[in-house]
Design a protein around this motif. Structure first.
Motif, PDB file in Angstrom:
ATOM      1  N   SER A 210       0.821  -1.217   0.000  1.00  0.00           N
ATOM      2  CA  SER A 210       0.000   0.000   0.000  1.00  0.00           C
ATOM      3  C   SER A 210       0.849   1.258   0.000  1.00  0.00           C
ATOM      4  O   SER A 210       0.479   2.255  -0.628  1.00  0.00           O
ATOM      5  N   ASP A 211       1.979   1.228   0.697  1.00  0.00           N
ATOM      6  CA  ASP A 211       2.843   2.408   0.727  1.00  0.00           C
ATOM      7  C   ASP A 211       3.397   2.694  -0.669  1.00  0.00           C
ATOM      8  O   ASP A 211       3.422   3.841  -1.114  1.00  0.00           O
ATOM      9  N   ASP A 212       3.813   1.650  -1.389  1.00  0.00           N
ATOM     10  CA  ASP A 212       4.282   1.842  -2.764  1.00  0.00           C
ATOM     11  C   ASP A 212       3.147   2.309  -3.668  1.00  0.00           C
ATOM     12  O   ASP A 212       3.353   3.137  -4.558  1.00  0.00           O
ATOM     13  N   ASP A 213       1.934   1.768  -3.442  1.00  0.00           N
ATOM     14  CA  ASP A 213       0.771   2.203  -4.223  1.00  0.00           C
ATOM     15  C   ASP A 213       0.489   3.680  -3.987  1.00  0.00           C
ATOM     16  O   ASP A 213       0.158   4.413  -4.926  1.00  0.00           O
ATOM     17  N   LEU A 214       0.604   4.139  -2.743  1.00  0.00           N
ATOM     18  CA  LEU A 214       0.373   5.546  -2.437  1.00  0.00           C
ATOM     19  C   LEU A 214       1.383   6.422  -3.167  1.00  0.00           C
ATOM     20  O   LEU A 214       1.012   7.425  -3.794  1.00  0.00           O
TER      21      LEU A 214
ATOM     22  N   ALA B  90       3.032   5.718  -5.858  1.00  0.00           N
ATOM     23  CA  ALA B  90       2.740   5.650  -7.295  1.00  0.00           C
ATOM     24  C   ALA B  90       1.555   6.545  -7.644  1.00  0.00           C
ATOM     25  O   ALA B  90       1.577   7.260  -8.662  1.00  0.00           O
ATOM     26  N   ALA B  91       0.524   6.546  -6.809  1.00  0.00           N
ATOM     27  CA  ALA B  91      -0.640   7.400  -7.051  1.00  0.00           C
ATOM     28  C   ALA B  91      -0.245   8.876  -6.985  1.00  0.00           C
ATOM     29  O   ALA B  91      -0.708   9.684  -7.802  1.00  0.00           O
ATOM     30  N   LEU B  92       0.611   9.228  -6.024  1.00  0.00           N
ATOM     31  CA  LEU B  92       1.066  10.609  -5.927  1.00  0.00           C
ATOM     32  C   LEU B  92       1.889  11.010  -7.152  1.00  0.00           C
ATOM     33  O   LEU B  92       1.789  12.145  -7.633  1.00  0.00           O
ATOM     34  N   ARG B  93       2.688  10.078  -7.679  1.00  0.00           N
ATOM     35  CA  ARG B  93       3.452  10.370  -8.901  1.00  0.00           C
ATOM     36  C   ARG B  93       2.510  10.620 -10.083  1.00  0.00           C
ATOM     37  O   ARG B  93       2.776  11.475 -10.931  1.00  0.00           O
ATOM     38  N   ASP B  94       1.396   9.852 -10.138  1.00  0.00           N
ATOM     39  CA  ASP B  94       0.416  10.052 -11.209  1.00  0.00           C
ATOM     40  C   ASP B  94      -0.310  11.385 -11.045  1.00  0.00           C
ATOM     41  O   ASP B  94      -0.512  12.112 -12.012  1.00  0.00           O
ATOM     42  N   LEU B  95      -0.715  11.700  -9.818  1.00  0.00           N
ATOM     43  CA  LEU B  95      -1.471  12.929  -9.550  1.00  0.00           C
ATOM     44  C   LEU B  95      -0.591  14.180  -9.587  1.00  0.00           C
ATOM     45  O   LEU B  95      -1.049  15.244 -10.005  1.00  0.00           O
TER      46      LEU B  95
END
Length: 137
Positions: free
Chosen positions: A56-60, A62-67
Motif C-alpha cells: 500500500s505504501d508503494d501504491d500511495l 505511485a498514485a502521488l506520482r500520477d497525480l
C-alpha cells in the motif's frame, strides 16, 4: 498537554515512514484516555493513517506520482525538478492526524498504521510533534 518532538531521516527518495511505534510508546507513557495529535511542521510532508507493508505504501507513492508528476509544470520552482509538487501534496495528505487513545493505547484499526509521507527529495530531515491531550475526568 504533553508533547514530544521526534526526528526522522526520510532520505533522498520519496518515502512513507512508519511512526506507529513511536506514537504508541508516547501514548502508553500517559496511561490515560485522550487524543494523540500527530503534526509534521513542514510545508512538504503529510501524515497518513493507512495499511503499510503490504504494498500500500508503494501504491500511495505511485498514485502521488500520477497525480503530482515531478516535471516542469509547477510554478513553485526551486530545488529538484518538480519540487513544486511537494508543496501541493499536503493539501491532499494533510500534515496532521488525531488518534483516540484509551487507557494509554492507540485506538487504530487492525491494519492501520501512522505514517509520514514525504515526496520532497531535497530535505531528508524531518521532525514530528506528538501531542497528547488528556480527556477531562
Amino acid at each position: 498537554m504533553r508533547t514530544r518532538l521526534i526526528d526522522l531521516h526520510t532520505g533522498r527518495s520519496e518515502t512513507v515512514t512508519d511512526i506507529t511505534r513511536e506514537c504508541a510508546d508516547f501514548a502508553a507513557e500517559t496511561g490515560g484516555d485522550g487524543l494523540l495529535h500527530v503534526f509534521v511542521p513542514h510545508a512538504t510532508a503529510g501524515v497518513a493513517i493507512m495499511e503499510l507493508g503490504s504494498g500500500s505504501d508503494d501504491d500511495l507513492l505511485a498514485a502521488l506520482r500520477d497525480l503530482l508528476p515531478a516535471d516542469d509544470r509547477w510554478r513553485h520552482r526551486h530545488g529538484s525538478p518538480g519540487h513544486g509538487r511537494s508543496h501541493v501534496m499536503p493539501a491532499m495528505i494533510p500534515p496532521y492526524a488525531t488518534i483516540p487513545v484509551v487507557s494509554g493505547k492507540l485506538e487504530v484499526g487492525t491494519w492501520q498504521s501512522i505514517a509520514i509521507v514525504d515526496v520532497n527529495i531535497d530535505n531528508p530531515q524531518r521532525q514530528v510533534r506528538l501531542s497528547f491531550l488528556t480527556s477531562p475526568a
